[in-house]
Design a protein around this motif. Structure first.
Motif, short mmCIF file in Angstrom:
data_model
loop_
_atom_site.label_atom_id
_atom_site.label_comp_id
_atom_site.label_asym_id
_atom_site.label_seq_id
_atom_site.Cartn_x
_atom_site.Cartn_y
_atom_site.Cartn_z
N LEU A 97 0.81 -1.19 0.00
CA LEU A 97 0.00 0.00 0.00
C LEU A 97 0.85 1.25 0.00
CD1 LEU A 97 -2.71 -1.22 2.48
CD2 LEU A 97 -2.89 -1.01 0.01
N VAL A 98 2.03 1.17 0.62
CA VAL A 98 2.95 2.31 0.60
C VAL A 98 3.32 2.64 -0.83
CG1 VAL A 98 5.30 3.01 1.14
CG2 VAL A 98 3.97 1.83 2.83
N LEU A 99 3.56 1.60 -1.59
CA LEU A 99 4.09 1.81 -2.93
C LEU A 99 3.01 1.90 -3.99
CD1 LEU A 99 6.98 -0.80 -2.66
CD2 LEU A 99 7.14 1.67 -2.38
N CYS A 100 1.79 1.65 -3.61
CA CYS A 100 0.73 1.53 -4.61
C CYS A 100 0.26 2.89 -5.06
CB CYS A 100 -0.44 0.75 -4.05
SG CYS A 100 -1.27 -0.24 -5.27
N ALA A 101 0.98 3.81 -4.96
CA ALA A 101 0.62 5.17 -5.18
C ALA A 101 0.34 5.56 -6.56
CB ALA A 101 1.79 5.99 -4.86
N LYS A 123 10.84 7.00 -10.46
CA LYS A 123 12.15 7.09 -9.80
C LYS A 123 11.99 7.08 -8.29
CE LYS A 123 14.65 9.67 -13.39
NZ LYS A 123 15.44 10.90 -13.67
N ILE A 124 10.99 7.80 -7.79
CA ILE A 124 10.75 7.83 -6.35
C ILE A 124 10.43 6.44 -5.83
CG2 ILE A 124 9.20 8.71 -4.55
CD1 ILE A 124 8.87 11.24 -6.30
N LEU A 125 9.56 5.74 -6.54
CA LEU A 125 9.17 4.40 -6.09
C LEU A 125 10.33 3.42 -6.16
CD1 LEU A 125 5.64 4.14 -7.73
CD2 LEU A 125 6.20 4.69 -5.37
N LEU A 126 11.13 3.51 -7.22
CA LEU A 126 12.32 2.64 -7.31
C LEU A 126 13.29 2.95 -6.18
CD1 LEU A 126 13.04 2.57 -11.15
CD2 LEU A 126 12.41 0.62 -9.71
N GLY A 127 13.40 4.22 -5.81
CA GLY A 127 14.26 4.59 -4.70
C GLY A 127 13.81 3.97 -3.39
N ILE A 128 12.49 3.95 -3.16
CA ILE A 128 11.95 3.33 -1.96
C ILE A 128 12.22 1.83 -1.96
CG2 ILE A 128 9.83 2.83 -0.69
CD1 ILE A 128 8.72 5.49 -1.80
N ILE A 129 12.00 1.20 -3.13
CA ILE A 129 12.25 -0.24 -3.24
C ILE A 129 13.72 -0.54 -2.98
CG2 ILE A 129 12.36 -2.17 -4.86
CD1 ILE A 129 9.78 -1.10 -6.13
N ASP A 130 14.62 0.24 -3.59
CA ASP A 130 16.05 0.00 -3.39
C ASP A 130 16.43 0.14 -1.92
OD1 ASP A 130 16.77 -0.60 -6.03
OD2 ASP A 130 17.03 1.51 -6.56
N PRO A 186 0.47 -1.71 -12.25
CA PRO A 186 0.73 -3.14 -12.14
C PRO A 186 2.16 -3.45 -11.71
CG PRO A 186 0.53 -2.51 -14.44
CD PRO A 186 0.08 -1.33 -13.62
N GLY A 187 3.10 -2.53 -12.00
CA GLY A 187 4.46 -2.74 -11.56
C GLY A 187 4.54 -2.80 -10.04
N ILE A 188 3.90 -1.85 -9.38
CA ILE A 188 3.89 -1.84 -7.92
C ILE A 188 3.06 -2.99 -7.38
CG2 ILE A 188 3.15 -0.52 -5.91
CD1 ILE A 188 5.78 0.33 -7.26
N SER A 189 1.98 -3.34 -8.09
CA SER A 189 1.17 -4.49 -7.65
C SER A 189 1.99 -5.77 -7.70
CB SER A 189 -0.07 -4.62 -8.54
OG SER A 189 -0.88 -3.46 -8.45
N GLU A 190 2.80 -5.93 -8.76
CA GLU A 190 3.68 -7.11 -8.86
C GLU A 190 4.64 -7.15 -7.67
OE1 GLU A 190 3.90 -9.68 -10.76
OE2 GLU A 190 2.86 -9.23 -12.65
N TYR A 191 5.24 -6.01 -7.37
CA TYR A 191 6.20 -5.97 -6.27
C TYR A 191 5.51 -6.26 -4.93
CZ TYR A 191 10.08 -4.58 -3.32
OH TYR A 191 11.08 -4.59 -2.39
N MET A 192 4.32 -5.70 -4.75
CA MET A 192 3.59 -5.91 -3.50
C MET A 192 3.26 -7.38 -3.30
SD MET A 192 -0.22 -4.69 -2.38
CE MET A 192 -0.94 -5.86 -3.51
#
Length: 279
Positions: free
Chosen positions: A9-13, A237-244, A188-194
């Motif tokens: 949910l954090v990343l599902c933005a 980029k922001i979301l990838l930064g959080i994931i990293d 869907p990218g964030i959904s896949e990661y979640m």
């Protein structure tokens, strides 16, 4: 464990929310929209609202301006409450903590009105044409910012899963069109990661359309948006930064923050996060 739901949910933005230009297949392009997102990424919310208001003044029957207005209210509130800082976004405890956050009732009222205005116009457009690109993208934004407000501001993490699924559904419809909306890959990218981050036994109870639960596929989708997206490129980029950061790759996060701080020098959060990583 329920804390893994929160990560998604954090990343599902789809959260920072954005509109894509016509050439990228998302059905909207205008100078006001471009300027509004430039101001949003710089956290200049009054200027962003001024641009949005000009766009709505010229396109009052279209849903997009109202969806972006809702996104601007959401991110003003997330910034005001300190929710966008890395210490919050990388801490499951902070995300789930229901104490200390007090939503602004005036902002909430404006936020809900913008959502209503966007949805009513999108519903009318989709009734006339189920493949209306702008309406589909607007509804992906509407459901995305609803997800974030429920999860982070109101702390209804489990309930926010429903609009997250609907946001993914609208994005998937956009990706089926030719040409696809490249910015829509972010959802869907964030959904896949979640889903890929959930324990195996919890995955049995989670279903997102056309999402298999691959963290690697999720990251590749975000990288596609960074490479070929339009208004969602900085947000990816922001979301990838959080994931990293969550995956213990701080140097990659630092590179992304450096790029964002260069492109959006008026955003104090990017500079603050860079300084924190240097300590």
């Amino acid at each position: 464990m329920l804390r893994y739901w929160v990560l998604g949910l954090v990343l599902c933005a789809p959260t920072l929310a954005a509109a894509a230009a016509g050439e990228s297949g998302c059905g909207a392009e205008s100078p006001e929209i471009a300027e509004a997102f430039d101001h949003l990424y710089n956290f200049n919310f009054p200027a962003a609202h001024a641009d949005i208001n000009r766009y709505i003044g010229a396109h009052s029957k279209e849903p997009l301006g109202y969806a972006i207005r809702a996104a601007a209210y959401l991110f003003f509130e997330l910034d005001r409450l300190g929710i966008l800082e890395s210490e919050f976004l990388t801490s499951d405890k902070h995300i789930a903590d229901k104490k200390g956050l007090r939503p602004d009732p005036n902002v909430r009222e404006k936020f809900l009105k913008a959502l209503e205005d966007a949805q009513s116009r999108a519903d009318a457009a989709l009734a006339a044409n189920p493949s209306d690109r702008q309406a589909l993208f607007s509804m992906s934004i509407v459901e995305g910012v609803t997800t974030d407000y429920m999860a982070f501001v109101e702390k209804h993490q489990i309930a926010s899963l429903s609009p997250a699924k609907r946001s993914n559904g609208y994005a998937q419809q956009l990706l089926k069109l030719n040409p696809p909306c490249v910015d829509a890959y972010i959802t869907p990218g964030i959904s896949e990661y979640m889903v890929g981050s959930l324990p195996f036994f919890i995955r049995w109870f989670v279903h997102f359309d056309n999402v298999q639960g691959s963290k690697e596929v999720g990251v590749k989708n975000l990288e596609l948006v960074v490479r070929d997206g339009h208004y969602f490129k900085p947000f990816a980029k922001i979301l990838l930064g959080i994931i990293d950061l969550r995956e213990k790759r701080p140097r990659e996060t630092e590179k992304l923050l450096e790029s964002l701080a260069h492109d959006y020098p008026s955003n104090p959060l990017f500079r603050k996060e860079l300084a924190r990583m240097g300590n």
